[in-house]
Design a protein around this motif. Structure first.
Motif, PDB file in Angstrom:
ATOM      1  N   SER A 255       0.827  -1.208   0.000  1.00  0.00           N
ATOM      2  CA  SER A 255       0.000   0.000   0.000  1.00  0.00           C
ATOM      3  C   SER A 255       0.861   1.257   0.000  1.00  0.00           C
ATOM      4  O   SER A 255       0.609   2.196  -0.766  1.00  0.00           O
ATOM      5  N   GLN A 256       1.863   1.303   0.844  1.00  0.00           N
ATOM      6  CA  GLN A 256       2.748   2.468   0.905  1.00  0.00           C
ATOM      7  C   GLN A 256       3.541   2.648  -0.385  1.00  0.00           C
ATOM      8  O   GLN A 256       3.740   3.778  -0.851  1.00  0.00           O
ATOM      9  N   ALA A 257       3.976   1.541  -0.974  1.00  0.00           N
ATOM     10  CA  ALA A 257       4.702   1.624  -2.245  1.00  0.00           C
ATOM     11  C   ALA A 257       3.797   2.201  -3.332  1.00  0.00           C
ATOM     12  O   ALA A 257       4.231   3.052  -4.127  1.00  0.00           O
ATOM     13  N   ASN A 258       2.534   1.783  -3.369  1.00  0.00           N
ATOM     14  CA  ASN A 258       1.604   2.311  -4.365  1.00  0.00           C
ATOM     15  C   ASN A 258       1.249   3.771  -4.088  1.00  0.00           C
ATOM     16  O   ASN A 258       1.074   4.552  -5.024  1.00  0.00           O
ATOM     17  N   ALA A 259       1.166   4.152  -2.829  1.00  0.00           N
ATOM     18  CA  ALA A 259       0.914   5.560  -2.493  1.00  0.00           C
ATOM     19  C   ALA A 259       2.072   6.430  -3.001  1.00  0.00           C
ATOM     20  O   ALA A 259       1.846   7.531  -3.515  1.00  0.00           O
ATOM     21  N   GLN A 260       3.291   5.930  -2.882  1.00  0.00           N
ATOM     22  CA  GLN A 260       4.449   6.671  -3.390  1.00  0.00           C
ATOM     23  C   GLN A 260       4.419   6.756  -4.914  1.00  0.00           C
ATOM     24  O   GLN A 260       4.730   7.798  -5.496  1.00  0.00           O
ATOM     25  N   LYS A 261       4.030   5.670  -5.585  1.00  0.00           N
ATOM     26  CA  LYS A 261       3.905   5.690  -7.045  1.00  0.00           C
ATOM     27  C   LYS A 261       2.830   6.689  -7.470  1.00  0.00           C
ATOM     28  O   LYS A 261       3.006   7.403  -8.465  1.00  0.00           O
ATOM     29  N   MET A 262       1.714   6.714  -6.738  1.00  0.00           N
ATOM     30  CA  MET A 262       0.652   7.678  -7.044  1.00  0.00           C
ATOM     31  C   MET A 262       1.185   9.102  -6.944  1.00  0.00           C
ATOM     32  O   MET A 262       0.910   9.940  -7.808  1.00  0.00           O
ATOM     33  N   ARG A 263       1.946   9.370  -5.907  1.00  0.00           N
ATOM     34  CA  ARG A 263       2.512  10.712  -5.710  1.00  0.00           C
ATOM     35  C   ARG A 263       3.441  11.081  -6.870  1.00  0.00           C
ATOM     36  O   ARG A 263       3.380  12.193  -7.398  1.00  0.00           O
ATOM     37  N   ILE A 264       4.295  10.160  -7.275  1.00  0.00           N
ATOM     38  CA  ILE A 264       5.228  10.426  -8.372  1.00  0.00           C
ATOM     39  C   ILE A 264       4.463  10.728  -9.657  1.00  0.00           C
ATOM     40  O   ILE A 264       4.748  11.715 -10.349  1.00  0.00           O
ATOM     41  N   LEU A 265       3.487   9.902 -10.004  1.00  0.00           N
ATOM     42  CA  LEU A 265       2.703  10.130 -11.219  1.00  0.00           C
ATOM     43  C   LEU A 265       1.946  11.452 -11.156  1.00  0.00           C
ATOM     44  O   LEU A 265       1.915  12.209 -12.131  1.00  0.00           O
ATOM     45  N   PHE A 266       1.333  11.725 -10.017  1.00  0.00           N
ATOM     46  CA  PHE A 266       0.569  12.968  -9.858  1.00  0.00           C
ATOM     47  C   PHE A 266       1.489  14.176 -10.021  1.00  0.00           C
ATOM     48  O   PHE A 266       1.161  15.124 -10.729  1.00  0.00           O
ATOM     49  N   ASN A 267       2.640  14.141  -9.384  1.00  0.00           N
ATOM     50  CA  ASN A 267       3.587  15.257  -9.468  1.00  0.00           C
ATOM     51  C   ASN A 267       4.122  15.454 -10.885  1.00  0.00           C
ATOM     52  O   ASN A 267       4.428  16.580 -11.277  1.00  0.00           O
ATOM     53  N   GLN A 268       4.241  14.370 -11.653  1.00  0.00           N
ATOM     54  CA  GLN A 268       4.668  14.493 -13.048  1.00  0.00           C
ATOM     55  C   GLN A 268       3.589  15.157 -13.896  1.00  0.00           C
ATOM     56  O   GLN A 268       3.894  15.887 -14.830  1.00  0.00           O
ATOM     57  N   ALA A 269       2.331  14.904 -13.564  1.00  0.00           N
ATOM     58  CA  ALA A 269       1.217  15.398 -14.380  1.00  0.00           C
ATOM     59  C   ALA A 269       0.719  16.782 -13.956  1.00  0.00           C
ATOM     60  O   ALA A 269       0.184  17.519 -14.775  1.00  0.00           O
ATOM     61  N   VAL A 270       0.888  17.133 -12.681  1.00  0.00           N
ATOM     62  CA  VAL A 270       0.291  18.356 -12.133  1.00  0.00           C
ATOM     63  C   VAL A 270       1.378  19.285 -11.613  1.00  0.00           C
ATOM     64  O   VAL A 270       2.194  18.890 -10.782  1.00  0.00           O
ATOM     65  N   GLU A 271       1.345  20.525 -12.079  1.00  0.00           N
ATOM     66  CA  GLU A 271       2.284  21.524 -11.584  1.00  0.00           C
ATOM     67  C   GLU A 271       2.009  21.777 -10.101  1.00  0.00           C
ATOM     68  O   GLU A 271       0.861  21.854  -9.682  1.00  0.00           O
ATOM     69  N   ASP A 272       3.045  21.902  -9.311  1.00  0.00           N
ATOM     70  CA  ASP A 272       2.940  22.067  -7.852  1.00  0.00           C
ATOM     71  C   ASP A 272       2.162  20.913  -7.215  1.00  0.00           C
ATOM     72  O   ASP A 272       1.393  21.100  -6.269  1.00  0.00           O
ATOM     73  N   GLY A 273       2.378  19.702  -7.722  1.00  0.00           N
ATOM     74  CA  GLY A 273       1.655  18.522  -7.252  1.00  0.00           C
ATOM     75  C   GLY A 273       1.794  18.255  -5.769  1.00  0.00           C
ATOM     76  O   GLY A 273       0.870  17.734  -5.138  1.00  0.00           O
ATOM     77  N   ASP A 274       2.929  18.618  -5.182  1.00  0.00           N
ATOM     78  CA  ASP A 274       3.139  18.384  -3.753  1.00  0.00           C
ATOM     79  C   ASP A 274       2.209  19.209  -2.871  1.00  0.00           C
ATOM     80  O   ASP A 274       2.084  18.940  -1.678  1.00  0.00           O
ATOM     81  N   GLU A 275       1.551  20.206  -3.446  1.00  0.00           N
ATOM     82  CA  GLU A 275       0.623  21.032  -2.674  1.00  0.00           C
ATOM     83  C   GLU A 275      -0.768  20.396  -2.561  1.00  0.00           C
ATOM     84  O   GLU A 275      -1.664  20.971  -1.953  1.00  0.00           O
ATOM     85  N   TYR A 276      -0.946  19.209  -3.133  1.00  0.00           N
ATOM     86  CA  TYR A 276      -2.223  18.503  -3.109  1.00  0.00           C
ATOM     87  C   TYR A 276      -2.126  17.250  -2.247  1.00  0.00           C
ATOM     88  O   TYR A 276      -1.112  16.562  -2.259  1.00  0.00           O
ATOM     89  N   ARG A 277      -3.204  16.961  -1.549  1.00  0.00           N
ATOM     90  CA  ARG A 277      -3.332  15.672  -0.868  1.00  0.00           C
ATOM     91  C   ARG A 277      -3.953  14.708  -1.866  1.00  0.00           C
ATOM     92  O   ARG A 277      -4.691  15.125  -2.755  1.00  0.00           O
ATOM     93  N   LEU A 278      -3.683  13.397  -1.705  1.00  0.00           N
ATOM     94  CA  LEU A 278      -4.112  12.424  -2.705  1.00  0.00           C
ATOM     95  C   LEU A 278      -4.943  11.291  -2.134  1.00  0.00           C
ATOM     96  O   LEU A 278      -4.721  10.849  -1.004  1.00  0.00           O
ATOM     97  N   ILE A 279      -5.866  10.821  -2.964  1.00  0.00           N
ATOM     98  CA  ILE A 279      -6.552   9.552  -2.737  1.00  0.00           C
ATOM     99  C   ILE A 279      -6.652   8.834  -4.077  1.00  0.00           C
ATOM    100  O   ILE A 279      -6.523   9.445  -5.134  1.00  0.00           O
ATOM    101  N   PHE A 280      -6.899   7.548  -4.008  1.00  0.00           N
ATOM    102  CA  PHE A 280      -7.234   6.775  -5.192  1.00  0.00           C
ATOM    103  C   PHE A 280      -8.752   6.778  -5.319  1.00  0.00           C
ATOM    104  O   PHE A 280      -9.483   6.658  -4.337  1.00  0.00           O
ATOM    105  N   GLY A 281      -9.228   6.932  -6.524  1.00  0.00           N
ATOM    106  CA  GLY A 281     -10.647   6.833  -6.809  1.00  0.00           C
ATOM    107  C   GLY A 281     -10.836   6.111  -8.123  1.00  0.00           C
ATOM    108  O   GLY A 281      -9.877   5.808  -8.833  1.00  0.00           O
TER     109      GLY A 281
END
Length: 161
Positions: free
Chosen positions: A18-44
């Motif tokens: 679960s933690q490994a996938n949460a980190q992958k989600m963060r990496i993908l989100f940050n690649q796609a979204v400018e200032d991605g670290d300023e967002y909290r994430l969930i899977f939907g």
């Protein structure tokens, strides 16, 4: 808890996976979204149900779309990034800014989903749960705390009254 309690406890979350996938989600989100670290994430995920009727045969077919959903409270923005269950890639982000949407609400029936209408022509339904075990269809990630925070944000600061 006795032996039977341990045997019949049901499926348990693999926290390492679960933690490994949460980190992958963060990496993908940050690649796609400018200032991605300023967002909290969930899977939907979103569902597209198509119905068919061939004379005596009636039915439906459901397509599942996996989503990385980010939200930023100060910006009053939700960003949705399409992905796949193994998190091997992602699509282009779609931004939903509170000031630019027609309406947003939480739908309880037939499924519990967060519904956003950006205009009169389309909508997105975001289904989210604290954990889904089926890795073939969904991203394997436990997110009880983050889902509670997203639900609070959506209902109290994003949904239209």
């Amino acid at each position: 808890m006795g032996l039977f309690g341990k045997l019949f406890k049901g499926p348990q979350v693999d926290t390492e996976k679960s933690q490994a996938n949460a980190q992958k989600m963060r990496i993908l989100f940050n690649q796609a979204v400018e200032d991605g670290d300023e967002y909290r994430l969930i899977f939907g995920y979103t569902e597209d149900v198509s119905r068919f009727n061939y004379g005596f045969v009636h039915g439906s077919k459901t397509k599942i779309g996996n989503l990385i959903v980010g939200w930023n409270e100060p910006r009053q923005t939700i960003v949705v990034v399409p992905t796949v269950p193994d998190l091997s890639g992602c699509g282009a982000p779609t931004y939903y800014r509170r000031s630019e949407i027609l309406k947003a609400y939480r739908n309880k029936y037939p499924t519990d989903a967060f519904i956003i209408y950006p205009d009169k022509k389309g909508y997105i339904g975001i289904n989210a749960y604290d954990w889904l075990e089926d890795e073939k269809l969904y991203v394997y990630v436990a997110q009880e705390e983050e889902l509670a925070a997203f639900t609070d944000f959506f209902m109290n600061r994003f949904a239209t009254k």
